[in-house]
Design an enzyme around this catalytic site. Structure first.
Site, PDB file in Angstrom:
ATOM      1  N   LYS A   1       0.851  -1.191   0.000  1.00 27.82           N
ATOM      2  CA  LYS A   1       0.000   0.000   0.000  1.00 27.82           C
ATOM      3  C   LYS A   1       0.889   1.244   0.000  1.00 27.82           C
ATOM      4  CE  LYS A   1      -3.962   2.146   2.373  1.00 27.82           C
ATOM      5  NZ  LYS A   1      -4.943   2.067   3.480  1.00 27.82           N
TER       6      LYS A   1
ATOM      7  N   SER B   1      -9.986   2.324   2.543  1.00 24.72           N
ATOM      8  CA  SER B   1      -9.040   3.027   1.702  1.00 24.72           C
ATOM      9  C   SER B   1      -8.034   2.123   0.990  1.00 24.72           C
ATOM     10  CB  SER B   1      -8.266   4.034   2.559  1.00 24.72           C
ATOM     11  OG  SER B   1      -7.439   3.363   3.496  1.00 24.72           O
TER      12      SER B   1
ATOM     13  N   SER C   1     -10.460   0.096   6.737  1.00 24.31           N
ATOM     14  CA  SER C   1      -9.778   0.225   5.443  1.00 24.31           C
ATOM     15  C   SER C   1      -9.085  -1.027   4.928  1.00 24.31           C
ATOM     16  CB  SER C   1      -8.767   1.373   5.498  1.00 24.31           C
ATOM     17  OG  SER C   1      -9.421   2.609   5.398  1.00 24.31           O
TER      18      SER C   1
END
Lengths: 484, 95, 478
Positions: A76, A151, A175
């Site tokens: 990420k 997210s 997320s």
């Protein structure tokens, strides 16, 4: 190769059935072929990945490979990676080449894992649909018109489409779990303090926690094993031994008490999603678990509490992005104030600005008690609900998200509706508990996630339950059309 | 709590965010919606509840007083917007 | 006049740790810009603070030394504001729960009176960097080497009533932190800085007047001047019918005045909240006891002991214990020389202090170390030299000409105690001055001094003065 589990890939590498370089090339090829449709990567690290893969092959040949030696993964873009752009999905950091490694980055590197690239995400991890990214939205591989969740939307989509065998995510209010649910993969948010936050760009410090996203619980266990552990650089990281997450995967779950909070099955939950989740619980019952109805009476406070605590912390955490030492700086600032205001005004997108403003307001003189202090008190009530529940049950189960993936653009102009996407995941962060999402079926060809919540530091138990469930179901093995 | 555009501007100033004047009304609406939503908390009776700042009841660990860092100025300043003679530059600060 | 000043001081003492309060970067002074600003000090995305144990220990020792409560639980908070020398956009400080609170310090005023000044709190925080305006056109350069240096902010009660009291308090505090070895006290380098809150009110009034805060005053002299200027200014404002505005003012040493800092359009709203990156600091009784065991003898206790052990006056003991280095020097001198405490005190406070002041040298860097100085006093004590000659010997020692005995030997300064030799000199003086002898003998007693002088001159100052007096009296009265 991409249909294999991480555990199988590790075995293949050890047995020299294929090399890490071959495996890495395979995934890089897949990314190049498919990611145009998904936009799940912000930065691809082709050269460095191949170099790392070749190093891993040497390690593998030498007989002393790290536990993830040669295994590619997607990272990420919230984790700092020395020498590689770390954008956090924001224009603010579009030009930011991190000058150091996050502890998670470091640990995965030491385990021998090969970073394929950095994945797309909501800007500064603020969002539930991946639509706030400066790099554009990510499409859900199950249906390109829908969102992947957020997210960690890029990480979820990449794993779902098998563009990477596993990825990292971070979870502040859902997320990891919500995009895992919406993309039909397995994601785990560990107990707060289990994984170091050092080098992970902070959104809300008392809630943020990194965790693995993978096809299965077994794979997630391998990833978490490499990520978890004490870090002296993070004051909130807990100094206690890390369990062997793979060792107990097959433990019998007969007699396991599974709490079903009635608040998680009422209003706001799509009935079709409810059905899938209930079927999953029936499956667990088949395995010998005992469902117990419980109540989390303050569950309804979670989202409003979160939307005071998280913005308050973020408003302060994001003050360092001021155009002075790194990141975006506006053109031709007239004076210092202009430099600050335009660099931040132009560098941050609307959702980030909204949250900064809400947090600024909640902390400002005259409002602190009514908002921030009150939210901290409500937070205590929410945590106490879980404490009471875990007196009676071993694991709590329910839906991860109230709906399946929604359409791109559907909620983007209505922040409050968007926030309610995390109605079932947020309380877990407020309490600091571990939570997990496991693929549990489909509604109209879109995946549904079963959420499992454990007591503090019982990640091993969550993985055990999830793995047993995945032994008798095949939802986690499904691959979206066009990505087989 | 409905925020007026002037209040939005005040908050934006406190947070050092330039907001395009045409967007102020939209922000005022969105922020007001969010505040109205979180105001559910007003109804919570929590007068005697200890505020919870941290999920874990842990205490601060102390680090030994040892210098562990070395000079990395060149590395850290490689991506800085404006640097001269090792200093970060900003428009003149008047005191 | 019917006005009374009410003053409270906020002192920022940089703690003398090796590394910063939340990072492992060095705190050494004077490095090239930004070479001691690590990732944490720069506030790079993703970095986190970890608290320095030594800073905590130092704060606790300060608390114990000021009879304060060392909090069993204290909390770090963020003070949010934007400024280029503040990398994170917030300063990590302590707000509601400081590590030290409710203590006091006794100060002595010039008239010998003692006053107890309350210490409201002392909290840990990080220092900011520095803004440099010179040498750049239209821009400011930021050096973050100082960012993250530990500070102890010591806040007094508004118990001070004059600039002199404020200075006495500040000096006492300065001495204390150096005794504790928690701060080097170097005011030029900014290790010990002062903000003063000043207000005035009519005598007899209990309520406080509106105060002005004077920022960053970096010498004792300036503190006195700035406060006096500010008191006069406020009196003038009130007496001409105006009102004092609550504001921050800067002291301009060049003009010897305080002036308003550009008033910001909004009042500061620092939005303090507990720092979620740090956990509550809990200190148990064992930790605090361990710190207590390391406390040195503190100035007040040392002063009492000096009075008792060395027979010194309160004033002498106070001067000699004002700094730990001076007190250590004095004690070493007394121990090594075995002379009377008072004699040693006179010499340390007299010749030595004067020479140190004259050359701007600290006692620990004195060219005459305590052992050598003791050697000099011993020669006074055993009558080898007179006090007057000793001053000559001292100067030679200061100039590096060797120890006391070497100087006495080389310059032939040994005192003449041989009565035969002295008698001989006296007889020669009497012979050479018949007129004065006659006048003396006819009752002009004052001339005795003249004869002493003549004899000393003849002996080049080396004759033992007591012996000279005795023999001269005998011979003149013959």
């Amino acid at each position: 190769m991409h249909t294999k589990t991480l555990a199988e890939l590790a075995r293949g590498l050890r047995d020299r059935a294929f090399s890490s370089e071959e495996l890495t090339r395979h995934y890089l090829e897949r990314i190049k072929r498919h990611d145009g449709q998904l936009n799940s990567f912000i930065t691809l690290c082709e050269d460095s990945a191949l170099a790392r893969a070749r190093e891993a092959d040497i390690q593998l040949a030498s007989g002393k490979p790290g536990p993830l030696a040669g295994i590619p993964f997607a990272h990420k873009d919230i984790f700092c990676t020395d020498g590689v752009r770390t954008s956090c999905g924001s224009r603010m950091l579009d030009n930011f080449i991190a000058p150091y490694n996050a502890t998670v980055t470091e640990r995965l590197q030491q385990a021998g894992a090969v970073m394929l690239g950095k994945t797309n995400m909501d800007e500064f991890a603020m969002g539930s649909s991946n639509e706030t990214s400066y790099y554009g939205p990510v499409n859900n591989p199950w249906n390109p018109d829908t969102v992947p969740g957020g997210s960690s939307g890029g990480s979820a989509a990449a794993v779902a489409a098998r563009l990477a065998p596993a990825s990292t995510g971070t979870d502040t209010g859902g997320s990891i779990r919500q995009p895992a649910a919406l993309c039909g993969i397995t994601g785990l948010k560990p107990t707060y303090g289990r994984v170091s936050r050092y080098g992970m760009i902070a959104f809300a410090s008392s809630l943020d926690q990194a965790g693995p996203m993978a096809a299965s619980a077994e794979d997630a266990a391998l990833m978490l094993q490499a990520m978890a552990g004490f870090d002296p650089r993070d004051s909130t990281c807990v100094d206690r031994p890390v369990e062997d997450y793979s060792a107990g995967l097959n433990n019998d779950i007969r007699g396991l008490r599974i709490g079903l909070p009635k608040e998680y099955f009422g209003e706001g939950l799509d009935p079709a999603v409810a059905k899938v989740v209930e079927a999953a619980i029936a499956e667990l019952k088949q395995l010998g678990a005992e469902p117990v109805e419980i109540s989390l009476p303050n569950a309804g406070l979670a989202v409003p509490t979160y939307y005071v605590v998280a913005p308050a912390e973020c408003s302060s955490n994001l003050s360092r992005f001021d155009g002075v030492r790194f990141g975006y700086r506006c053109d031709n600032p007239r004076d210092l104030e202009d430099l600050y205001k335009r660099s931040r005004g132009e560098g941050f997108g609307p959702e980030v600005k909204r949250r900064i403003m809400i947090g600024t307001y909640a902390l400002s003189a005259g409002y602190y008690d009514a908002y921030y202090l009150k939210a901290q008190q409500a937070r205590h009530l929410i945590a106490d609900d879980f404490k009471a529940a875990f007196e009676k049950v071993d694991v709590i189960a329910g839906p991860t998200a109230p709906n399946t993936a929604f359409r791109l653009g559907e909620k983007v102009d209505d922040p409050v509706t968007m926030y309610l996407s995390d109605v079932f995941t947020i309380a877990v962060n407020l309490a600091g508990l571990p939570g997990m999402s496991v693929p549990a079926g489909f509604v109209e060809e879109l995946p549904v996630g079963l959420q499992l919540i454990g007591n503090y530091f019982e990640e091993d138990r969550l993985l055990n339950v999830a793995h047993r469930y995945q032994q008798v179901t095949d939802w986690h093995t499904r691959i979206p059309k066009g990505f087989e | 709590m409905a925020l007026k555009p002037a209040e939005v501007e005040k908050i934006a100033h406190l947070a050092r965010l330039a907001i395009d004047p045409v967007d102020v009304d939209q922000y005022a609406r969105n922020l007001s919606d969010i505040l109205a939503f979180v105001e559910q908390l007003e109804a919570v009776d929590a007068a005697d509840v200890t505020p919870m700042a941290h999920p874990l009841e842990a205490t601060q660990r102390l680090r030994p007083d040892v210098v562990t860092e070395t000079d990395q100025r060149t590395h850290f300043q490689a991506g800085a917007p404006a640097v001269e003679a090792g200093l970060y530059l900003v428009p003149r600060v008047i005191e | 006049m019917q006005w009374e000043a009410v003053i409270g001081l906020e002192i920022h003492a940089q703690l003398a740790t090796k590394s910063k309060i939340f990072s492992g970067a060095s705190t050494a002074y004077g490095a090239a810009p930004n070479t001691q600003a690590c990732a944490v000090d720069l506030g790079l995305p993703g970095v986190l603070p970890v608290l320095n144990e030594e800073a905590v220990r130092m704060a606790a020792s300060f608390g114990l030394a000021t009879h304060a409560t060392v909090a069993p639980r204290s909390v770090f908070a963020r003070k949010n504001y934007f400024y280029p020398d503040l990398p994170k956009g917030y300063q990590i400080s302590q707000y509601e729960l400081p590590i030290v609170h409710t203590g006091y310090l006794d100060i002595e005023l010039e008239d010998g009176e003692t006053r107890r000044i309350g210490i409201t709190r002392a909290h840990l925080e990080e220092d900011a960097g520095k803004s440099l305006h010179e040498g750049f056109h239209g821009v400011t350069g930021i050096d973050l080497n100082r960012a993250g240096t530990p500070l102890l902010e010591i806040v007094s009660e508004p118990d001070l009533r004059s600039a002199k009291e404020a200075v006495a308090y500040m000096k006492k505090l300065h001495s204390l932190v150096r005794y504790l070895e928690i701060c080097d006290g170097n005011m030029q380098e900014g290790s010990f800085r002062c903000d003063a809150n000043v207000s005035i009110r009519r005598r007899g009034e209990h309520r406080f007047g509106t105060r002005a805060e004077i920022k960053n005053i970096n010498s004792f002299r300036f503190v006195e001047r700035a406060i006096n200027f500010e008191i006069e200014r406020q009196i003038e404002v009130l007496e001409s019918g105006g009102a004092v505005v609550q504001e921050t003012r800067l002291y301009d040493a060049g003009k010897d005045e305080t002036r308003s800092m550009r008033t910001k359009e909004e009042a500061n709203d620092y939005r303090y909240f507990p720092d979620p990156d740090l956990l509550p600091v809990e200190l148990d009784a064992a930790f605090i006891e361990a710190v207590r065991k390391t406390l040195p003898e503190l100035p007040d206790a040392k002063k009492s002991r000096f009075m008792e052990q060395y027979g010194l006056s309160a004033y002498d003991a106070g001067v000699l214990t004002a700094s730990r280095e001076m007190a250590d020097y004095y004690e070493a001198v007394v121990e090594a020389s075995k002379v009377e405490g008072k004699l040693a005190a006179n010499w340390v406070m007299g010749e030595l202090s004067a020479a140190l002041n004259r050359d701007g040298i600290e006692v620990e860097d004195s060219p005459i170390d305590a052992r050598a100085f003791a050697g000099l006093l011993q020669r006074i004590g055993d009558n080898t030299i007179s006090g007057k000659i000793a001053k000559t010997v001292f100067e030679a020692m200061w100039a590096g000409e060797g120890d006391a005995d070497a100087v006495i030997e080389a310059k032939g300064l040994k005192q003449i105690t041989d009565t035969g030799a002295i008698e001989q000199m006296i007889r020669e003086v009497i012979e050479a001055n018949p007129q004065q002898v006659e006048q003396y003998r006819s009752g002009k007693d004052k001339l005795f001094g003249f004869f002493v002088g003549q004899v000393m001159k003849a002996s080049k100052g080396k004759a033992n003065p007591a012996e000279v007096n005795k023999l001269l009296k005998q011979l003149l009265d013959e």
